[in-house]
Each structure stands twice: as structure tokens, then as C-alpha cells.
Design a protein around this motif. Structure first.
Motif, short mmCIF file in Angstrom:
data_model
loop_
_atom_site.label_atom_id
_atom_site.label_comp_id
_atom_site.label_asym_id
_atom_site.label_seq_id
_atom_site.Cartn_x
_atom_site.Cartn_y
_atom_site.Cartn_z
N MET A 183 23.30 -2.20 4.52
CA MET A 183 23.04 -1.62 3.33
C MET A 183 21.46 -2.67 2.37
SD MET A 183 26.26 0.35 2.52
CE MET A 183 25.28 1.03 0.39
N PHE A 184 22.15 -3.82 2.13
CA PHE A 184 21.34 -4.49 2.28
C PHE A 184 19.84 -5.35 2.23
CE2 PHE A 184 20.47 -9.42 1.58
CZ PHE A 184 20.59 -10.01 0.07
N ILE A 185 20.33 -5.12 4.02
CA ILE A 185 18.73 -4.70 4.45
C ILE A 185 18.03 -4.05 3.91
CG2 ILE A 185 17.95 -5.48 6.89
CD1 ILE A 185 19.73 -6.81 7.80
N GLY A 186 18.39 -2.67 4.06
CA GLY A 186 17.61 -1.77 3.05
C GLY A 186 17.71 -1.56 2.40
N ASN A 187 18.13 -1.83 0.96
CA ASN A 187 17.52 -2.31 -0.34
C ASN A 187 16.94 -3.42 0.12
OD1 ASN A 187 19.86 0.12 -0.85
ND2 ASN A 187 21.32 -1.90 -1.37
N LEU A 188 16.78 -3.97 0.42
CA LEU A 188 16.09 -5.12 0.07
C LEU A 188 14.26 -4.29 0.74
CD1 LEU A 188 17.16 -8.36 1.55
CD2 LEU A 188 16.51 -7.65 -0.80
N ASN A 189 14.03 -3.92 1.83
CA ASN A 189 13.10 -3.27 2.77
C ASN A 189 12.94 -1.91 1.29
OD1 ASN A 189 11.52 -1.83 4.77
ND2 ASN A 189 12.83 0.05 4.59
N TYR A 190 13.09 -1.09 0.76
CA TYR A 190 13.18 -0.05 0.17
C TYR A 190 12.18 -0.96 -1.39
CZ TYR A 190 13.67 3.30 -3.64
OH TYR A 190 13.61 4.21 -4.50
N VAL A 191 12.49 -2.51 -1.71
CA VAL A 191 11.76 -2.77 -2.53
C VAL A 191 10.08 -2.93 -2.22
CG1 VAL A 191 12.47 -4.47 -4.43
CG2 VAL A 191 14.32 -3.19 -4.18
N VAL A 192 10.59 -3.73 -1.18
CA VAL A 192 9.21 -3.85 -1.05
C VAL A 192 8.60 -2.91 -0.85
CG1 VAL A 192 7.73 -5.21 0.86
CG2 VAL A 192 10.25 -6.10 0.09
N VAL A 193 8.98 -1.56 -0.11
CA VAL A 193 8.00 -0.08 0.20
C VAL A 193 7.60 0.19 -0.75
CG1 VAL A 193 7.69 1.74 1.04
CG2 VAL A 193 8.85 -0.17 1.51
N ALA A 194 8.81 0.02 -2.03
CA ALA A 194 8.24 0.66 -3.69
C ALA A 194 6.64 -0.36 -4.27
CB ALA A 194 9.13 0.78 -4.54
N VAL A 195 7.69 -1.49 -3.64
CA VAL A 195 6.19 -3.12 -4.71
C VAL A 195 4.69 -2.47 -4.12
CG1 VAL A 195 5.36 -5.00 -5.34
CG2 VAL A 195 7.95 -3.57 -5.52
N VAL A 196 4.78 -2.88 -2.85
CA VAL A 196 3.31 -2.18 -2.25
C VAL A 196 2.99 -1.34 -2.28
CG1 VAL A 196 2.68 -2.45 0.14
CG2 VAL A 196 4.34 -4.25 -0.77
N GLY A 197 3.53 0.53 -2.53
CA GLY A 197 3.57 1.75 -2.42
C GLY A 197 2.91 1.85 -3.91
N ALA A 198 3.34 0.94 -5.08
CA ALA A 198 2.63 1.15 -6.66
C ALA A 198 1.85 1.07 -6.45
CB ALA A 198 3.89 0.43 -7.26
N LEU A 199 1.49 -0.46 -5.83
CA LEU A 199 0.17 -0.99 -5.97
C LEU A 199 -0.90 -0.20 -5.26
CD1 LEU A 199 1.60 -4.62 -4.83
CD2 LEU A 199 0.19 -3.89 -7.59
N ARG A 200 -0.86 0.14 -4.36
CA ARG A 200 -1.37 1.43 -3.28
C ARG A 200 -2.05 2.54 -3.89
NH1 ARG A 200 -3.97 -0.63 0.69
NH2 ARG A 200 -4.01 1.21 2.54
N VAL A 201 -1.07 3.75 -4.46
CA VAL A 201 -1.23 4.06 -5.41
C VAL A 201 -2.37 3.71 -6.83
CG1 VAL A 201 -0.36 5.76 -7.04
CG2 VAL A 201 0.81 5.32 -5.06
N ALA A 202 -1.91 2.67 -6.63
CA ALA A 202 -2.99 2.12 -8.39
C ALA A 202 -4.60 1.95 -8.16
CB ALA A 202 -2.42 1.08 -9.45
N SER A 203 -4.21 1.19 -6.60
CA SER A 203 -5.53 0.77 -6.14
C SER A 203 -6.39 2.80 -5.48
CB SER A 203 -5.67 -0.15 -4.93
OG SER A 203 -4.91 0.67 -3.92
N GLY A 204 -5.38 3.84 -5.47
CA GLY A 204 -6.12 4.95 -5.06
C GLY A 204 -5.88 4.91 -3.58
N SER A 205 -5.07 3.91 -2.79
CA SER A 205 -5.48 3.91 -1.13
C SER A 205 -4.69 4.98 -1.10
CB SER A 205 -4.58 2.68 -0.80
OG SER A 205 -5.77 1.91 -1.11
#
Length: 650
Positions: free
Chosen positions: A288-310
Motif C-alpha cells: 500500500m505504501f508503494i502504491g500510494n507513492l506511485n499514485y502521487v507521482v502519476v497524479a503530478v505528472v498527469g496534471a502537468l500533461r493536462v496543462a500542456s494539452g498532451s
């Protein structure tokens, strides 16, 4: 029985797990159906987030269209790229409703298929465990007596009950989840790669880390589960031993020692179970700890990709859901690691029982129904009713362990119709001798023949079908007295049972019971006295009318008056058939045709009662120890205990 330490080395997990899975082979068709249902269900579940992401895009596009009313396409933000945004047009709720209905239908169909998969899988597991129980029962019936001699009953029962139930529970709970989890990982990974290879790569970084952590924890917990189930068997053995000997424990005032021993075994089981569950329980929090870390990283990178229109907002939303679906199966598999290891540990214990050395296979009997040779070499057919019952020991050797000889080069002939009594001190080999005739143990050398036929060349069923045996330890099963008497001859009529009961004086006490022959006794026969239980077992042997009769202290539990009556019944039963009588009370074998005196596995004397007394040897010493009156001193003081004729100094 319960002492000693428990080995902590890890079990052979891989081969044992493969062997357990291989038992599903007869259920191949149903298993393929389970896989097919699981694949379709997982695919539908994997499509669901993508459909919901489409609904999110419709809502977001409507909100942007309303916000940028009157603007042209060039003035729209990068986040609107890839969306059908029409300035001035709001949310199309009809389109959103259609998408949501589609998502609902997909999820309902996936759930129904998952339910059907579980139903089919339950049948697969239960039929597999059913066959395992059948195989265990068949193995128990084919194990040699030596296996039961060295195995505590409680430990054996634990393998047959607790361990098989644990295997059933493990298969039921892990198979569906493991199958679904693996297919979910594959389907979700494909959808993640479709949406964004970059985010998929970020999500995959957690996989090798999760595997390393899981493997490290599982290696430490495997040995603990082996110890847990071994301790469970030892505790069961201790409880069964104390329960079966409850009266003696109470008589000798050893309750405190029994409770102390139980506490020690229970504490050892607690420690082993705690360590196993604690170590394996670390897997899920770590995952669960590893999964939450992965969730945070994906959310941050995904937000940046939305902001850039990718990526669109709906695609990121779907990807976040896929991230959860991707890590959840890994967490589920990890959380089942303790259950899986526990089940495989139990399977190993069951496999050890199934792999035990069985009795030597019965030979192919080319002689068919021929029992043996009659006078002049004529054969005697089994169906003819003519059975002689001549038993010959020819240079027989046997020992329970290779380093300690018991019977060496023993030769003996029991003529048809003879009553052969066997006497001697405890441990001389008296019971062993008759057990060899029954083929409860196999000879180390020489041979034993019944009517000229080597018993090792006969099937055990055919051999034992000609022998009646009454033991000192009575055995009754839960059922009526009539059923217990008829146990030796299931097809016996009520008149046959009644005749056997009258001949052995069972009828005398049964008539006084409220239910008569329909009186139900439990497996211990607690509602009958020891002597009454013994009479029932004698009646059982009487009913079989065997060619060879074996009586091992058969009248030890009856009173003196009843013993005299039973002796008359036994005389009628022994007529025209060979009998082996093991006795400590020499008064019961005075009229035997041949008396064998055994010491240390060898026959040291043989002859009739009068001949052996005249020889003034071992038999005479035994006789004197039982029947010579103790001398009383002139002053009246008691110098020793006086033994009556029915007392046994041995």
C-alpha cells in the motif's frame, strides 16, 4: 509425542504448489470456463474507466464552452486541446447520460460474469478437495500397521481434517483472486499504454520494487507457516491423548501436568502462528505504501500533461483509476501470500501422508478361489465350505526395527482343529506372532502357510476373510448392538445374529436393556460395561464362523462366572477349526491341545499342560507364580501379597 523443537527451514513451496495445482487437471473444462468468464469480466472492468473518462471530457468541454462564450478557437486554453469545445455551448447532458448508462451496463455485465465465474470455480475447488479426501481415505486403508504405530492419532487426524480444510479454503479464496488479479494487471497495463506510454512507464517503476519487497517477506514467512501447522498437529495429538486417557489422568491426579503440557504446546502454537501471520502481514502495508507513492507521482505528472494539452482531463482521470486498478491486484496478491503459504504448507503435510509407503501390493492370485490343498493334495475350493485351517510357520524371522531382532528362525505347525495357546512374559512376541498370520506386518524371512498356501501369495481380504479375531481392547462403533455384532458378516440375518448372541451370552444382558438389540452404543461403548463390550466382540467373531480363530486375551474383561460360560461358547466355536489363544491367566488354557511358551521372540517350550508341568521349565515357573499360595509367617505378619488364581503377576 508432543515434545521437541519444530524445524524452521522453509518448505519446498514451488514444487508443492505445482503439485496442488496439478490436482485440478480433471476439472480442465470447468477451469477453462472459469478463465473465459474471468477474461471477459476483466476486459469489461478495464473498459469502464475509459468510458467514464469520456463522460468527464464531455462535462469539462461543456464547462469550457460556457466559460469562453464568444471566443474563437485560437483563444481556448491548452487544456481544451483534444476536446470538442464549442464556445457558448454548455454541457450536453443527453450525451453524458448515454455514456453513463453505457458504463453502468458494462459494470453490471462484468459483475454478473464475475458471479458466474465464482460459482463455477466453487464447484471446481470442492470436487478437487472431494477427490483429495477420497485419496487420503484410500491411502489410510492401505497403510501398513507400522505407520500407525509411529504416528500419533491426533497428528494424523489433523492432516486428514484441519490440513485438508485449509487447502480447500486456500484454493477457494486464492484461485479466483489470483486469476482475476493477473488478468486485470495485463488488461489495465494495455489500457495505460494506450492512453499514455510515459505515464505507464512511471506506473511500472513500482512493479519490480513491489516484487522485491514481497519476495523478501515471503522467504522469511514460509518456514513460520510450516512450524504453525506442525505445531497444530502436535497440539491435536496431545489433546487426543489426554482425552482418550481422561480416566487414568484423573485417577493418578495428573491433571495439572496435562494442563501444563497443553499450555506449553498451546504457547508454542501461539508463537509460531503469531510469527507467521505477523511476518506475512507486513506485505500488504508495504504494498500500500508503494502504491500510494506511485499514485502521487502519476497524479503530478498527469496534471502537468493536462496543462500542456498532451492529455485530456478525462484521460488523466481514467489513468488514475487504472493506476488504482493496477496496484490493487498486486496488493491483493501480496495480501493473499500468507493464506497461500499456509495452504501450500497444509498441502505438503497431506502429500507426505499420500506419499507414505503403502502395504505391499496383493499378488495376482492365479489359483482363483482355491484356498489350499486338502488331504492327499486335493485342492479345496473356497465355495465348497471345507476349510481345514492348518497353519505352519517355516523359519520365520521378524523385527520391528533392523537393530533389534525379535523373532528369529521360528518354525511351528498348528494342526486343523487344534487349540494352540501362547503364553509368556510381556514383550515375548505373542501378539506379534498372530499379527504375522494376519499379515498386519510383513516377514523379514521365512514364510507362513494356511492350508499349504503361502499367506503372502493371498490377497489380504481373502486371507482375513477366513480368520476371526477377538482382541483384549474392544472396539465398537456408533450404532446398535445388532449392527455391531453383524459387523463381521454384513449379510447376516436377524436369526443368525440372535444365534451368535445366545451362544456367547450377549442375549442375557441385552434382554435387560430398554431397547434390546436396537440399543445404540457410541464409539467408546460407554453405556455398556467393559465385560459386556467384550462379549459383543466375541459374538461378532462367533458370527463369522472363521476357519482360523485368534483370541488375544479375549476374556480379560469379563467376570469369572461369565468367563466360564464364555469358555463353553468358545469351545463350541473352536470345534473343527484351528485356534490361537493368547493368555496370561493359565487357568484359561489348561485344555489347549498345544501350549507354546515364548521368551524374547522364540518358542522355548511346547507341549500340553501336563507335559510342560512335568518338564519343570519356564511354563512350570509361570504356573507356580500364579497358583502357588504365599506362605504366611508363624507370627501372623504378612510377608507378601497373596495372589488368587485369576491374578496376573505379568
Amino acid at each position: 509425542m508432543g515434545g521437541g523443537g519444530v524445524a524452521q527451514k522453509a518448505m519446498d513451496f514451488g514444487p508443492s504448489a505445482k503439485r496442488l495445482v496439478a490436482r485440478l487437471r480433471p476439472e480442465r473444462t470447468a477451469a477453462l470456463l472459469v478463465v473465459a468468464l474471468g477474461v471477459v469480466s476483466v476486459l469489461l472492468m478495464a473498459v469502464g474507466p475509459r468510458i467514464l473518462g469520456r463522460a468527464t471530457d464531455l462535462v469539462f468541454a461543456g464547462l469550457l464552452g460556457r466559460q469562453y462564450a464568444g471566443a474563437d478557437a485560437a483563444e481556448l486554453p491548452d487544456a481544451a486541446r483534444g476536446l470538442d469545445v464549442v464556445p457558448g455551448r454548455g454541457v450536453d447532458f443527453d450525451a453524458v447520460g448515454q455514456v453513463l448508462l453505457l458504463a453502468l451496463g458494462v459494470y453490471v455485465a462484468a459483475s454478473l460474469l464475475a458471479f458466474l465465474q465464482g460459482y463455477v470455480l466453487n464447484g471446481v475447488v470442492q470436487r478437487t478437495v472431494y477427490r483429495m479426501r477420497e485419496e487420503v481415505e484410500e491411502t489410510l486403508n492401505r497403510l501398513p500397521l507400522t505407520y500407525f504405530d509411529r504416528s500419533p492419532r491426533g497428528e494424523l487426524l489433523s492432516r486428514v481434517t484441519n490440513d485438508i480444510d485449509n487447502v480447500s479454503q486456500t484454493l477457494q479464496q486464492t484461485m479466483s483472486q489470483l486469476l482475476t488479479s493477473l488478468m486485470t494487471v495485463v488488461a489495465v497495463l494495455a489500457m495505460m499504454l494506450w492512453i499514455s506510454p510515459l505515464l505507464a512507464l512511471v506506473a511500472l517503476v513500482s512493479v519490480p520494487l513491489s516484487l522485491l519487497v514481497t519476495r523478501a517477506i515471503m522467504r522469511r514467512s514460509q518456514g513460520q507457516f510450516v512450524a504453525q501447522w506442525k505445531r497444530t498437529g502436535q497440539l491435536n495429538a496431545q489433546v487426543e491423548e489426554a482425552f482418550s486417557g481422561h480416566e487414568l489422568v484423573s485417577v493418578f491426579g495428573r491433571r495439572r501436568e496435562v494442563e501444563q503440557r497443553f499450555t506449553e504446546e498451546n504457547d508454542a502454537l501461539f508463537d509460531a502462528s503469531f510469527r507467521a501471520q505477523f511476518v506475512s502481514g507486513l506485505i500488504m502495508p508495504a504494498m500500500m505504501f508503494i502504491g500510494n507513492l506511485n499514485y502521487v507521482v502519476v497524479a503530478v505528472v498527469g496534471a502537468l500533461r493536462v496543462a500542456s494539452g498532451s492529455l485530456t482531463l478525462g484521460e488523466v482521470q481514467a489513468f488514475v483509476q487504472y493506476t488504482r486498478q493496477f496496484t490493487q491486484p498486486l496488493t491483493t496478491v501480496a495480501s493473499m501470500a500468507n493464506l497461500l503459504q499456509s495452504g501450500v504448507a497444509s498441502a505438503e503435510r497431506v502429500f507426505e501422508l499420500l506419499d507414505a509407503d503403502l502395504e505391499r501390493p496383493d499378488p495376482d492370485e492365479a489359483t482363483g478361489d482355491v484356498i489350499g490343498a486338502g488331504a492327499g493334495g486335493a485342492t479345496v475350493a473356497a465355495g465348497s465350505g471345507v476349510r481345514r485351517g492348518e497353519v505352519a510357520f517355516e523359519h520365520v524371522s521378524f523385527s520391528y526395527s533392523p537393530d533389534r531382532e525379535l523373532i528369529t528362525d521360528l518354525s511351528l505347525v498348528a494342526r486343523p482343529g487344534q487349540t494352540v495357546a501362547i503364553v509368556g512374559p510381556t514383550g515375548a512376541g505373542k501378539t506379534t506372532l498372530v499379527n504375522l498370520v494376519m499379515r498386519f506386518y510383513e516377514l523379514d524371512g521365512g514364510r507362513i502357510t494356511l492350508d499349504g498356501v503361502d499367506v503372502s501369495s493371498m490377497s489380504r481380504a481373502r486371507l482375513r476373510g477366513q480368520i476371526g479375531m477377538v482382541l483384549q481392547d474392544t472396539w465398537l462403533f456408533e450404532g446398535t448392538i445388532r449392527d455391531n455384532i453383524a459387523y463381521g458378516r454384513p449379510g447376516a440375518s436377524a436369526d443368525d445374529v440372535l444365534e451368535a448372541a445366545r451362544a456367547t451370552f450377549v442375549d442375557r444382558f441385552v434382554r435387560s436393556l430398554p431397547e434390546g438389540y436396537d440399543t445404540v452404543v457410541d464409539e467408546s461403548g460407554s453405556n455398556l460395561s467393559a465385560g459386556e463390550r467384550q462379549l459383543v466382540t466375541i459374538a461378532r467373531a462367533f458370527l463369522t464362523a472363521p476357519a482360523l480363530l485368534i483370541l488375544d486375551e479375549a476374556t480379560s474383561s469379563v467376570d469369572t462366572r461369565t468367563e466360564v460360560l464364555v469358555q463353553h461358547a468358545m469351545a463350541a466355536l473352536r470345534a473343527d477349526r484351528t485356534s490361537f489363544v493368547i493368555a496370561h491367566r493359565l487357568s484359561t488354557i489348561r485344555d489347549a491341545d498345544l501350549i507354546l511358551v515364548m521368551e524374547d521372540g522364540a518358542i522355548v517350550e511346547q507341549g500340553t499342560h501336563e507335559e510342560l508341568l512335568a518338564a519343570a521349565g519356564a511354563y512350570a515357573r509361570l504356573h507356580a507364580s500364579q497358583f502357588a499360595a504365599a506362605e504366611a509367617p508363624a507370627d501372623g505378619a504378612v510377608r507378601g501379597s497373596v495372589q488368587g488364581p485369576d491374578e496376573n503377576p505379568l
